[in-house]
Design a protein around this motif. Sequence first.
Motif, PDB file in Angstrom:
ATOM      1  N   THR A 142       9.926 -26.747  45.898  1.00  0.00           N
ATOM      2  CA  THR A 142       8.933 -26.303  44.911  1.00  0.00           C
ATOM      3  C   THR A 142       8.208 -25.074  45.474  1.00  0.00           C
ATOM      4  O   THR A 142       8.361 -24.731  46.647  1.00  0.00           O
ATOM      5  CB  THR A 142       7.849 -27.374  44.652  1.00  0.00           C
ATOM      6  OG1 THR A 142       7.028 -27.439  45.825  1.00  0.00           O
ATOM      7  CG2 THR A 142       8.427 -28.742  44.404  1.00  0.00           C
ATOM      8  N   LYS A 143       7.377 -24.448  44.641  1.00  0.00           N
ATOM      9  CA  LYS A 143       6.639 -23.247  45.027  1.00  0.00           C
ATOM     10  C   LYS A 143       5.809 -23.469  46.300  1.00  0.00           C
ATOM     11  O   LYS A 143       5.749 -22.611  47.178  1.00  0.00           O
ATOM     12  CB  LYS A 143       5.731 -22.843  43.863  1.00  0.00           C
ATOM     13  CG  LYS A 143       5.020 -21.516  44.030  1.00  0.00           C
ATOM     14  CD  LYS A 143       4.284 -21.160  42.746  1.00  0.00           C
ATOM     15  CE  LYS A 143       3.824 -19.725  42.720  1.00  0.00           C
ATOM     16  NZ  LYS A 143       2.647 -19.444  43.510  1.00  0.00           N
ATOM     17  N   VAL A 146       7.590 -22.860  49.655  1.00  0.00           N
ATOM     18  CA  VAL A 146       8.150 -21.538  49.993  1.00  0.00           C
ATOM     19  C   VAL A 146       7.340 -21.002  51.175  1.00  0.00           C
ATOM     20  O   VAL A 146       6.119 -20.848  51.067  1.00  0.00           O
ATOM     21  CB  VAL A 146       8.052 -20.569  48.786  1.00  0.00           C
ATOM     22  CG1 VAL A 146       8.450 -19.157  49.178  1.00  0.00           C
ATOM     23  CG2 VAL A 146       8.926 -21.077  47.639  1.00  0.00           C
ATOM     24  N   THR A 163      13.745 -21.985  43.546  1.00  0.00           N
ATOM     25  CA  THR A 163      13.159 -23.319  43.749  1.00  0.00           C
ATOM     26  C   THR A 163      13.976 -24.333  42.952  1.00  0.00           C
ATOM     27  O   THR A 163      14.487 -24.020  41.873  1.00  0.00           O
ATOM     28  CB  THR A 163      11.674 -23.383  43.312  1.00  0.00           C
ATOM     29  OG1 THR A 163      11.553 -22.847  41.991  1.00  0.00           O
ATOM     30  CG2 THR A 163      10.777 -22.622  44.258  1.00  0.00           C
TER      31      THR A 163
END
Length: 281
Positions: A142-143, A146, A163
């Motif tokens: 998921t974001k 990152v 993602t």
Amino acid sequence: MFKIVEKEILAPNIFSMDILAPRVAASAKPGQFVIVIADETGERVPLTICDYDAEKGTVQIVVQSMGSSTKKMAVYEKGDSFKDFVGPLGVPSEFVNEDLEELKKKKILFVAGGVGTAPVYPQVKWLHERGVKVDVIMGAKTKDLVILEDKLRSVADNLYVATDDGSYGFHGLVTNYIEELVNNQGKEYDVCIAIGPMIMMKFVALTTKKLNIKTIVSLNPIMVDGTGMCGACRVTVGNETKFACVDGPEFDGHLVDFDEALKRQGQYKTEEVKKDHKHHE
Ligand code: NAD
Ligand code: FES
């Protein structure tokens, strides 16, 4: 003792630490790793090098707290010290010894998965500093997960972020993005270097085999001594037994027996979980 001079939280359960280790910082090369021993009772934890600065004498490691040893490391703060910091270990990346002019002609794609983004960074930085342009695909669940995006963007020619849940960038796995770039966007690559979870490297290798792109993977099996003596890190590559700590960690991804490596890693995870449970009792 090896002092922690900086600590930063990168994502939930993922942090970086800059360790004062001038000898390691002076000789580290892309592709290599270190073994960290936190204290007298600490286990030997193999970790990838994310960055190094020979002038400052520091080496940056990125740690995901998963098992009991890495959870123990997570409580260390700036100013604390680790008992031991052994390295650099392993064979540097193949390209370090390649002719620079030949290297500049190659179209290179890096594939970084999750925490595997950390060891990709020093490789891309090394190439960027020598004028070799490379593309990078980085994938995360998921974001929030990152990591090191700005650092990588500053050294990659093109950075493609994916993602799994589509919360940021391309919606899909890194393997989907490789196919998208090659099949739909007309990109061509001579070499792919993939670093991430074992399962990702398995599927990247299957994808690039289909696309006929030479592939190098960086294996992180269980390691104990890190010197080729204990056999814990053995992997089968092209029907030969290799030790990831001294013969690797980088190998030809199309020759690695991933199913065997995944099975052995799975056994280890079970042990780590058991140990954690013991811890909580
Ligand atoms: P993750 O599970 O979030 O996976 C990262 C990306 O890999 C995903 O976003 C996806 O794009 C891709 N991926 C995952 N499974 C895939 C599949 N089946 N097919 C195609 N693509 C797939 O990664 P994470 O949780 O950050 O990873 C942690 C693991 O990475 C740990 O097991 C750790 O040991 C390993 N690791 C490896 C290295 C190395 O040197 N190889 C370095 C650091 C960490
Ligand atoms: Fe013991 Fe590689 S970790 S042989």
